[in-house]
Design a protein around this motif. Structure first.
Motif, mmCIF file in Angstrom:
data_model
loop_
_atom_site.group_PDB
_atom_site.id
_atom_site.type_symbol
_atom_site.label_atom_id
_atom_site.label_comp_id
_atom_site.label_asym_id
_atom_site.label_seq_id
_atom_site.Cartn_x
_atom_site.Cartn_y
_atom_site.Cartn_z
ATOM 1 N N ALA A 117 -67.772 27.480 -27.747
ATOM 2 C CA ALA A 117 -68.531 26.462 -28.465
ATOM 3 C C ALA A 117 -67.951 25.072 -28.230
ATOM 4 N N VAL A 118 -66.623 24.918 -28.407
ATOM 5 C CA VAL A 118 -66.038 23.588 -28.251
ATOM 6 C C VAL A 118 -66.011 23.143 -26.790
ATOM 7 N N THR A 119 -66.171 24.104 -25.863
ATOM 8 C CA THR A 119 -66.185 23.763 -24.438
ATOM 9 C C THR A 119 -67.586 23.411 -23.952
ATOM 10 N N LEU A 120 -68.543 24.293 -24.207
ATOM 11 C CA LEU A 120 -69.874 24.153 -23.618
ATOM 12 C C LEU A 120 -70.851 23.341 -24.445
ATOM 13 N N LEU A 121 -70.559 23.146 -25.724
ATOM 14 C CA LEU A 121 -71.461 22.348 -26.559
ATOM 15 C C LEU A 121 -71.082 20.872 -26.572
ATOM 16 N N ASN A 122 -70.126 20.511 -25.742
ATOM 17 C CA ASN A 122 -69.713 19.115 -25.636
ATOM 18 C C ASN A 122 -70.349 18.499 -24.385
ATOM 19 N N PRO A 123 -71.312 17.588 -24.537
ATOM 20 C CA PRO A 123 -71.964 16.997 -23.358
ATOM 21 C C PRO A 123 -70.991 16.306 -22.413
ATOM 22 N N GLN A 124 -69.857 15.857 -22.946
ATOM 23 C CA GLN A 124 -68.880 15.144 -22.130
ATOM 24 C C GLN A 124 -68.364 15.999 -20.977
ATOM 25 N N VAL A 125 -68.259 17.318 -21.217
ATOM 26 C CA VAL A 125 -67.701 18.187 -20.177
ATOM 27 C C VAL A 125 -68.591 18.208 -18.942
ATOM 28 N N TYR A 126 -69.898 18.106 -19.135
ATOM 29 C CA TYR A 126 -70.825 18.113 -18.002
ATOM 30 C C TYR A 126 -70.787 16.785 -17.249
ATOM 31 N N LEU A 127 -70.664 15.683 -17.996
ATOM 32 C CA LEU A 127 -70.542 14.384 -17.346
ATOM 33 C C LEU A 127 -69.276 14.325 -16.497
ATOM 34 N N ASP A 128 -68.194 14.883 -17.039
ATOM 35 C CA ASP A 128 -66.911 14.851 -16.325
ATOM 36 C C ASP A 128 -66.920 15.745 -15.093
ATOM 37 N N THR A 129 -67.293 17.024 -15.279
ATOM 38 C CA THR A 129 -67.125 18.012 -14.210
ATOM 39 C C THR A 129 -68.270 18.049 -13.206
ATOM 40 N N LEU A 130 -69.476 17.665 -13.620
ATOM 41 C CA LEU A 130 -70.624 17.744 -12.720
ATOM 42 C C LEU A 130 -71.046 16.388 -12.156
ATOM 43 N N LEU A 131 -70.506 15.305 -12.717
ATOM 44 C CA LEU A 131 -70.947 13.989 -12.262
ATOM 45 C C LEU A 131 -69.784 13.074 -11.913
ATOM 46 N N LEU A 132 -68.946 12.752 -12.902
ATOM 47 C CA LEU A 132 -67.887 11.773 -12.678
ATOM 48 C C LEU A 132 -66.868 12.242 -11.646
ATOM 49 N N ILE A 133 -66.267 13.400 -11.871
ATOM 50 C CA ILE A 133 -65.229 13.892 -10.953
ATOM 51 C C ILE A 133 -65.792 14.140 -9.546
ATOM 52 N N PRO A 134 -66.961 14.786 -9.396
ATOM 53 C CA PRO A 134 -67.517 14.947 -8.042
ATOM 54 C C PRO A 134 -67.829 13.621 -7.353
ATOM 55 N N SER A 135 -68.259 12.610 -8.117
ATOM 56 C CA SER A 135 -68.569 11.322 -7.495
ATOM 57 C C SER A 135 -67.310 10.683 -6.914
ATOM 58 N N ILE A 136 -66.167 10.905 -7.545
ATOM 59 C CA ILE A 136 -64.893 10.424 -7.011
ATOM 60 C C ILE A 136 -64.437 11.314 -5.863
ATOM 61 N N GLY A 137 -64.596 12.629 -6.031
ATOM 62 C CA GLY A 137 -64.168 13.577 -5.001
ATOM 63 C C GLY A 137 -64.931 13.436 -3.703
ATOM 64 N N ALA A 138 -66.198 13.028 -3.801
ATOM 65 C CA ALA A 138 -67.013 12.888 -2.588
ATOM 66 C C ALA A 138 -66.512 11.767 -1.699
ATOM 67 N N GLN A 139 -65.704 10.873 -2.233
ATOM 68 C CA GLN A 139 -65.170 9.755 -1.451
ATOM 69 C C GLN A 139 -63.808 10.066 -0.836
ATOM 70 N N GLN A 140 -63.315 11.280 -1.071
ATOM 71 C CA GLN A 140 -61.982 11.621 -0.594
ATOM 72 C C GLN A 140 -61.988 12.045 0.873
ATOM 73 N N GLN A 141 -60.818 11.964 1.462
ATOM 74 C CA GLN A 141 -60.651 12.428 2.827
ATOM 75 C C GLN A 141 -60.904 13.926 2.916
ATOM 76 N N SER A 142 -60.513 14.668 1.885
ATOM 77 C CA SER A 142 -60.723 16.116 1.844
ATOM 78 C C SER A 142 -61.195 16.511 0.464
ATOM 79 N N THR A 143 -62.475 16.894 0.356
ATOM 80 C CA THR A 143 -62.993 17.313 -0.942
ATOM 81 C C THR A 143 -62.386 18.642 -1.383
ATOM 82 N N VAL A 144 -61.991 19.484 -0.422
ATOM 83 C CA VAL A 144 -61.402 20.778 -0.757
ATOM 84 C C VAL A 144 -60.060 20.588 -1.454
#
Length: 204
Positions: A117-144
């Motif tokens: 509940a405290v993990t999946l009912l928090n909209p922030q987790v989706y912004l962080d893991t599905l949007l913010l972090i990938p947007s930074i990771g996509a600019q890296q030399q190695s996404t892996v």
């Protein structure tokens, strides 16, 4: 590639260390030694699933859409700056130490449900893991290696909460400790925001 790994470690670490409902819940269980490893393990698993989905699903789309990439870069700058401002504000005004309360008669099943509940009912987790972090990771030399860094940060953090919660409970009860934690979070978020705003890829 090593820089991409450490960038992922710092970015994800800086985000998840900001104490919210999920982390406070796990830490409270750890202090009471109440099925805390079950809860921490579920948090790690959820993070790994969401981070991998975001990095290798969302980031692939972002790479094919430069305009979306640029928009998300500035979204990331604004969001990270906002997190930094909140952290600096908390460090300036202070807040109460962690309240852990008394232990209940929780079963592993109830603990896992509450953790979900405290993990999946928090909209922030989706912004962080599905949007913010990938947007930074996509600019890296190695996404892996960036993704490996983010996963390492999650595993280290929740392991620390589960393992160190009991030992650190006297220290975590002091408001001054949270001023130091919030100040460190603010510095990390501000540095990353400035780096993104300058437009330089966070890689060698």
């Amino acid at each position: 590639m090593l820089e991409s790994y450490f960038t992922g470690l710092v970015v994800c670490g800086g985000i998840i260390v900001a104490i919210g409902a999920q982390n406070a819940y796990v830490l409270g269980l750890a202090v009471r030694r109440e099925h805390h490893w079950w809860s921490a393990g579920l948090c790690m698993s959820a993070d790994v699933l969401l981070l991998v989905t975001g990095m290798f699903g969302v980031s692939a789309v972002l790479l094919s859409m430069p305009s979306a990439m640029e928009a998300l870069r500035w979204l990331g700058v604004v969001f990270l700056a906002w997190l930094a401002a909140l952290a600096f504000h908390r460090a300036a005004v202070g807040r109460q130490g962690l309240s852990v309360g008394g232990a209940g008669a929780s079963t592993p099943g109830r603990v896992l449900l509450a953790t979900l509940a405290v993990t999946l009912l928090n909209p922030q987790v989706y912004l962080d893991t599905l949007l913010l972090i990938p947007s930074i990771g996509a600019q890296q030399q190695s996404t892996v290696t960036f993704a490996a860094g983010t996963i390492t940060a999650s595993i280290l953090w929740f392991s620390l909460l589960a393992w160190g919660g009991s030992a650190l409970s006297p220290w975590l009860s002091r408001p001054l400790a949270w001023r130091a934690i919030d100040g460190g979070i603010g510095v990390m978020m501000a540095v990353i925001a400035v780096h993104l705003a300058l437009g330089a890829p966070m890689a060698a």
